[in-house]
Write an enzyme that holds these catalytic residues in place. Sequence first.
Site: not given
Length: 309
Positions: A98, A100, A102-104, A145
């Site tokens: 929730g 982000g 993984s995206a970060a 994301d």
Amino acid sequence: MGEGSGYGKVILFNEHFVVYGIPAIASAIGSKTIARVDKTEGTGWTIKDERPETPGYKKNKMDHQNDSIERILKAAGIDVNQTPINIYLGGDLKAASGVGASAASCAAIARALSVQFNLGFSDERVNEIAYEGEKGYHGTPSGIDNTAATFGGLIWFKRGDPSFIKRLALKQPVEIVMGNTGVVANTKAAVAGVKERKENEPEKYDKIFDEAKELAQKARSALEVHDLQTVGQLMNKNHELLQQIEVSSQDLDFLVKLARDNGAHGAKMTGGGLGGYMVALTPGKEVQEKVAQAMEKEGFEALITKIGV
Ligand code: MEV
């Protein structure tokens, strides 16, 4: 050694709807993931993941992470059999559903690779590579994301080919509280659930999706004139729509109500749902503290941060 970072994010409007081309609004938050890449001996790659976490997150996502890193390396054109590497992950962003996470991490790794191998990636290229990496976690991510993780700021995002991204200006950063249910959620499953229900009940879902589309425009206008009362009310409405498509949870609903009862202008679940985080709009330190304390008193971890940073 190469180092790079990626922002954590909060989706303020229209997660899930965004997958189907409905506009959404997201913001970077004040926490980041840092990645470092070092060349090493031997073959292949290793990872040392020292990000703080919601218990169980890293173990649960290990296969996704491995898949994601393979995709990032392929997209970046790096052959680890020729040039083996160690990857390190840290920073103050929690590895959790929730926010982000993984995206970060994907954006941070892409940037660290660019530095280590002198690849000179632009932000646009970092974003493309992070999108490839996100596929390891989400299957078919909308791209919102990784866009927020790469560019930061407050963004309007409409999925398409290419996606439309517009930076929105906020008069000043605004305090928010993100409440963590502590539940590690499966975004892939949440997205698949919406798809199935949407196919089975097209009329009901078309109506909800039309409302979400209208709401995005109203939210954008309210943010642009810094009308935070209206932004809060629209967040409440957005939460209702997310409940109707069945991606909220009891814990999320509980935290949303708790935040509103303690003075938040508005509150909603954020991200994939079925666990993970919710977000409360709490302009000013005082109401932010009050909402965060109320959550902590109930045994939930509260992240105190800002949007529009
Ligand atoms: C997850 O952070 C956001 C979702 O809308 C999925 C996506 O956009 O890829 C649920």
